[in-house]
Motif scaffolding. Structure first.
Motif, mmCIF file in Angstrom:
data_model
loop_
_atom_site.group_PDB
_atom_site.id
_atom_site.type_symbol
_atom_site.label_atom_id
_atom_site.label_comp_id
_atom_site.label_asym_id
_atom_site.label_seq_id
_atom_site.Cartn_x
_atom_site.Cartn_y
_atom_site.Cartn_z
ATOM 1 N N ASP A 278 0.818 -1.216 0.000
ATOM 2 C CA ASP A 278 0.000 0.000 0.000
ATOM 3 C C ASP A 278 0.847 1.260 0.000
ATOM 4 O O ASP A 278 0.362 2.331 -0.395
ATOM 5 C CB ASP A 278 -0.898 0.037 1.247
ATOM 6 C CG ASP A 278 -2.123 -0.858 1.133
ATOM 7 O OD1 ASP A 278 -2.436 -1.307 0.021
ATOM 8 O OD2 ASP A 278 -2.763 -1.114 2.167
ATOM 9 N N LEU A 282 3.833 5.903 -2.216
ATOM 10 C CA LEU A 282 4.262 7.004 -1.350
ATOM 11 C C LEU A 282 5.783 7.017 -1.202
ATOM 12 O O LEU A 282 6.421 8.069 -1.259
ATOM 13 C CB LEU A 282 3.619 6.864 0.033
ATOM 14 C CG LEU A 282 2.185 7.358 0.211
ATOM 15 C CD1 LEU A 282 1.699 7.042 1.622
ATOM 16 C CD2 LEU A 282 2.075 8.848 -0.074
ATOM 17 N N GLU A 285 7.886 8.685 -3.917
ATOM 18 C CA GLU A 285 7.818 10.131 -4.141
ATOM 19 C C GLU A 285 9.087 10.817 -3.605
ATOM 20 O O GLU A 285 9.485 10.610 -2.462
ATOM 21 C CB GLU A 285 6.593 10.721 -3.452
ATOM 22 C CG GLU A 285 5.264 10.308 -4.078
ATOM 23 C CD GLU A 285 4.994 11.003 -5.404
ATOM 24 O OE1 GLU A 285 5.818 11.864 -5.817
ATOM 25 O OE2 GLU A 285 3.974 10.685 -6.028
ATOM 26 N N PHE A 455 -3.305 4.951 -2.171
ATOM 27 C CA PHE A 455 -2.218 5.847 -2.568
ATOM 28 C C PHE A 455 -1.674 5.527 -3.961
ATOM 29 O O PHE A 455 -0.816 6.265 -4.464
ATOM 30 C CB PHE A 455 -1.082 5.779 -1.551
ATOM 31 C CG PHE A 455 -1.485 6.241 -0.173
ATOM 32 C CD1 PHE A 455 -1.897 7.544 0.049
ATOM 33 C CD2 PHE A 455 -1.472 5.361 0.897
ATOM 34 C CE1 PHE A 455 -2.273 7.970 1.310
ATOM 35 C CE2 PHE A 455 -1.840 5.778 2.165
ATOM 36 C CZ PHE A 455 -2.248 7.082 2.373
ATOM 37 N N ASP A 456 -2.157 4.450 -4.596
ATOM 38 C CA ASP A 456 -1.663 4.111 -5.928
ATOM 39 C C ASP A 456 -2.168 5.076 -6.996
ATOM 40 O O ASP A 456 -1.515 5.262 -8.032
ATOM 41 C CB ASP A 456 -2.078 2.683 -6.309
ATOM 42 C CG ASP A 456 -1.348 1.629 -5.482
ATOM 43 O OD1 ASP A 456 -0.424 1.996 -4.740
ATOM 44 O OD2 ASP A 456 -1.726 0.446 -5.575
ATOM 45 N N ASP A 458 -2.619 8.409 -8.738
ATOM 46 C CA ASP A 458 -1.789 9.617 -8.717
ATOM 47 C C ASP A 458 -2.540 10.832 -8.188
ATOM 48 O O ASP A 458 -2.005 11.597 -7.380
ATOM 49 C CB ASP A 458 -1.262 9.920 -10.121
ATOM 50 C CG ASP A 458 -0.237 8.904 -10.591
ATOM 51 O OD1 ASP A 458 0.416 8.273 -9.730
ATOM 52 O OD2 ASP A 458 -0.085 8.718 -11.807
ATOM 53 N N ARG A 461 -3.007 10.625 -4.361
ATOM 54 C CA ARG A 461 -1.719 10.695 -3.662
ATOM 55 C C ARG A 461 -1.127 12.097 -3.738
ATOM 56 O O ARG A 461 -0.617 12.620 -2.740
ATOM 57 C CB ARG A 461 -0.745 9.679 -4.255
ATOM 58 C CG ARG A 461 0.559 9.557 -3.476
ATOM 59 C CD ARG A 461 1.486 8.527 -4.087
ATOM 60 N NE ARG A 461 1.985 8.893 -5.400
ATOM 61 C CZ ARG A 461 1.506 8.443 -6.550
ATOM 62 N NH1 ARG A 461 0.506 7.580 -6.567
ATOM 63 N NH2 ARG A 461 2.016 8.846 -7.704
ATOM 64 N N HIS A 462 -1.212 12.720 -4.904
ATOM 65 C CA HIS A 462 -0.670 14.072 -5.049
ATOM 66 C C HIS A 462 -1.445 15.073 -4.187
ATOM 67 O O HIS A 462 -0.847 15.960 -3.560
ATOM 68 C CB HIS A 462 -0.714 14.495 -6.517
ATOM 69 C CG HIS A 462 0.162 13.663 -7.398
ATOM 70 N ND1 HIS A 462 0.074 13.680 -8.777
ATOM 71 C CD2 HIS A 462 1.151 12.761 -7.106
ATOM 72 C CE1 HIS A 462 0.969 12.842 -9.286
ATOM 73 N NE2 HIS A 462 1.626 12.277 -8.291
ATOM 74 N N PHE A 464 -3.085 14.309 -1.429
ATOM 75 C CA PHE A 464 -2.731 13.944 -0.064
ATOM 76 C C PHE A 464 -1.416 14.608 0.341
ATOM 77 O O PHE A 464 -1.306 15.213 1.418
ATOM 78 C CB PHE A 464 -2.633 12.421 0.038
ATOM 79 C CG PHE A 464 -2.129 11.887 1.352
ATOM 80 C CD1 PHE A 464 -3.007 11.571 2.372
ATOM 81 C CD2 PHE A 464 -0.769 11.685 1.566
ATOM 82 C CE1 PHE A 464 -2.545 11.072 3.591
ATOM 83 C CE2 PHE A 464 -0.295 11.198 2.768
ATOM 84 C CZ PHE A 464 -1.192 10.893 3.789
ATOM 85 N N LEU A 465 -0.419 14.505 -0.517
ATOM 86 C CA LEU A 465 0.900 15.054 -0.189
ATOM 87 C C LEU A 465 0.875 16.580 -0.135
ATOM 88 O O LEU A 465 1.471 17.186 0.757
ATOM 89 C CB LEU A 465 1.933 14.578 -1.213
ATOM 90 C CG LEU A 465 2.245 13.076 -1.186
ATOM 91 C CD1 LEU A 465 3.178 12.704 -2.329
ATOM 92 C CD2 LEU A 465 2.849 12.669 0.148
ATOM 93 N N TRP A 483 2.768 7.109 -10.929
ATOM 94 C CA TRP A 483 3.011 5.758 -10.427
ATOM 95 C C TRP A 483 2.701 4.689 -11.476
ATOM 96 O O TRP A 483 3.466 3.733 -11.656
ATOM 97 C CB TRP A 483 2.201 5.522 -9.157
ATOM 98 C CG TRP A 483 2.405 4.180 -8.527
ATOM 99 C CD1 TRP A 483 1.474 3.201 -8.348
ATOM 100 C CD2 TRP A 483 3.629 3.651 -7.982
ATOM 101 N NE1 TRP A 483 2.027 2.106 -7.734
ATOM 102 C CE2 TRP A 483 3.350 2.364 -7.506
ATOM 103 C CE3 TRP A 483 4.917 4.157 -7.863
ATOM 104 C CZ2 TRP A 483 4.315 1.565 -6.902
ATOM 105 C CZ3 TRP A 483 5.887 3.356 -7.277
ATOM 106 C CH2 TRP A 483 5.581 2.079 -6.798
#
Length: 525
Positions: A278, A282, A285, A455-456, A458, A461-462, A464-465, A483
């Motif tokens: 999972d 992350l 990155e 988080f897979d 994009d 995840r982007h 989130f970050l 990813w």
């Protein structure tokens, strides 16, 4: 059965069988053949969900991706998920079949399940040109050999030529190759068409005298020497792929006021850690520093603490308490971002009840950071889901994308208590029967979700970050990964390296399929 077959066996676990199987799947697909992976029995807490909502080993899902096809439950008909106390949950054709001790499974149940394995293989063989089979552990485990349905018995059923893989990076590769073959029966040795030395570092010319000697001793040819390939962003099959946390020194982040520093993410390395892949995206990155942690000290300086999925949620919560990790998390709750994935979300709730004693003998209080309560039930939820956040923000920060996706694998049913706010609204691929998922606090700095693989994607995840960095008063990330593209590039790089390292003409001859060697030589020039 119509498909040809070839099988990769190993001198031990974790010698690279899974990735070499993926490489051959990609190569056969690149050659225009219909190819599918197959592993009759897998033991792993890393699993995936097919589009039919059935559970298989994560390695076979990756191999299907390499073959450019959707994963199928027939690629991994039996999945063993260790549950502690020498027992495992037995998943057959994607559904829970039972919970058995190792002795009961190997001595009394294997023969009962082998016909189902054969049915799955025949299903795949009727739909493809070639099947790439993967063994498990070693075919020379003489204490288990009489009940082994994943190595030589499966090779015989599929009439597969076998390639033996040895990992030189672990040391003793020549002894392990010779010892494995010596422990096989005469008719089994006849199926071994040759061997591959994997993960070699250095000048291959220095290895050649040993290769010639072991070829003479085995009476089998070396089909290739595959170099160590750094930086592959591809799934590990099991926890052997994790760093040895017990041998590491206490890790901690040093204080820093640099707003451009990396976001510090601490993932709790639970004893029954499941689906640790999972966090691969992350970890890839460049703006992230991710560590797997097992002590309160290692959490010091973290910006984000993630409690991951667990096969034994209650036991892992008790372990966290024994290590005072729960106390550390609670002390950081006002200053840190805290995330729970699947079992981790259950741990963040107020209570985990287990009325049927699925995992625990009692009801256990959770950390109480989310207003949810979970009850363990006998039926496992396995599905792929898509949807959106219920608010256009994360950690109190606006986000550019609210889309989320992933897959669920859990036996708990979670109910919302007074004051609880769901995290997302999800549905299946067709948008049928929408439902609520997860929970998020009013402040937004703590949330949980049942979605593995969240988080897979994009976009999520982007977002989130970016939101996490803004919450922590850090500058926006300067570079973000694609990813899906990175995985595709990794699969192609893996396949290209294997193409250059092994005798593909021999491999294709073993399957009776044509290999356009001259075409590839022209392409290289």
């Amino acid at each position: 059965m119509t498909a040809r077959s070839i099988m990769l066996l190993g001198t031990s676990s974790h010698v690279g069988k899974s990735l070499l199987t993926a490489a051959l799947c990609r190569i056969f697909a690149q050659e225009g053949y219909r190819v599918a992976p197959f592993k009759s029995q897998n033991m792993s807490l890393n699993s995936a969900v097919t589009h039919e909502g059935l559970e298989i080993g994560r390695a076979q899902a990756l191999q299907a991706e390499a073959a450019c096809i959707l994963p199928s439950v027939h690629m991994n008909p039996i999945l063993l998920k260790p549950s502690g106390s020498m027992t495992s949950q037995i998943v057959v054709h994607g559904k829970i079949w039972g919970n058995l001790s190792a002795a009961d499974y190997h001595l009394r149940r294997v023969s009962e399940l082998f016909p189902l394995v054969c049915e799955s293989y025949q299903t795949l063989a009727s739909q493809n040109d070639v099947i790439v089979l993967e063994g498990a552990g070693s075919p020379a485990e003489i204490n288990l050999k009489s009940q082994d349905i994943v190595n030589m018995r499966m090779a015989e059923f599929a009439d597969a030529s076998c390639i033996l893989i040895g990992d030189i990076d672990r040391g003793g590769v020549f002894a392990s190759l010779l010892g494995t073959v010596e422990l096989l029966e005469f008719h089994e040795r006849a199926r071994i068409a040759g061997f591959i030395i994997n993960r070699f570092r250095g000048d291959v010319k220095l290895l050649e005298p040993g290769i010639r000697m072991i070829e003479d001793r085995l009476g089998k040819p070396c089909i290739g020497v595959v170099p160590y390939i750094p930086g592959l962003s591809l799934d590990e099959e099991d926890s052997l792929g994790l760093p040895d946390l017990d041998s590491q020194p206490n890790l901690s982040w040093q204080p820093s006021n640099d707003p451009s520093r990396r976001l510090r993410i601490a993932v709790i390395a639970l004893p029954s850690f499941s689906n640790f892949t999972d966090f691969d995206a992350l970890n890839a990155e460049p703006c992230v520093s991710l560590q797997f942690c097992r002590t309160p000290d290692q959490l010091g300086g973290a910006d984000v603490i993630i409690i991951p999925g667990s096969k034994q949620t209650a036991d892992d919560l008790l372990w966290m308490r024994s290590q005072n990790i729960d106390t550390a998390i609670l002390s950081y709750a006002d200053t840190c971002l805290i995330v729970g994935i699947c079992g981790g979300m259950q741990i963040l709730g107020t209570e985990i009840a287990d009325p049927l004693k699925m995992e625990s003998a009692s009801t256990i209080n959770g950390l109480g950071l989310l207003a949810i309560r979970t009850s363990m039930q006998p039926n496992k939820m396995t599905r792929i889901s898509y949807g959106h956040l219920l608010t256009p923000s994360l950690f109190g920060q606006p986000v550019t994308s609210t889309s989320v996706s992933g897959y669920e694998i859990h036996i708990g049913e979670t109910e919302y208590l007074d004051g609880a706010a769901p995290f997302a609204r999800l549905a299946n691929e067709r948008g049928d029967n929408p439902f609520l998922d997860g929970c998020i606090t009013d402040r937004g700095n703590v949330f949980g979700t049942y979605l593995h693989g969240i988080f897979d994607a994009d976009d999520f995840r982007h977002s989130f970050l970016a939101a996490a960095r803004k919450f922590c008063h850090l500058s926006a990330p300067q570079k973000l990964e694609n990813w899906k593209q990175r995985r595709e590039q990794s699969l192609n790089r893996l396949a290209a390296t294997v193409r250059d390292s092994i005798d593909l003409t021999k491999i294709f001859d073993l399957t009776g399929l044509a290999y356009r060697e001259e075409l590839h030589k022209k392409e290289q020039h």
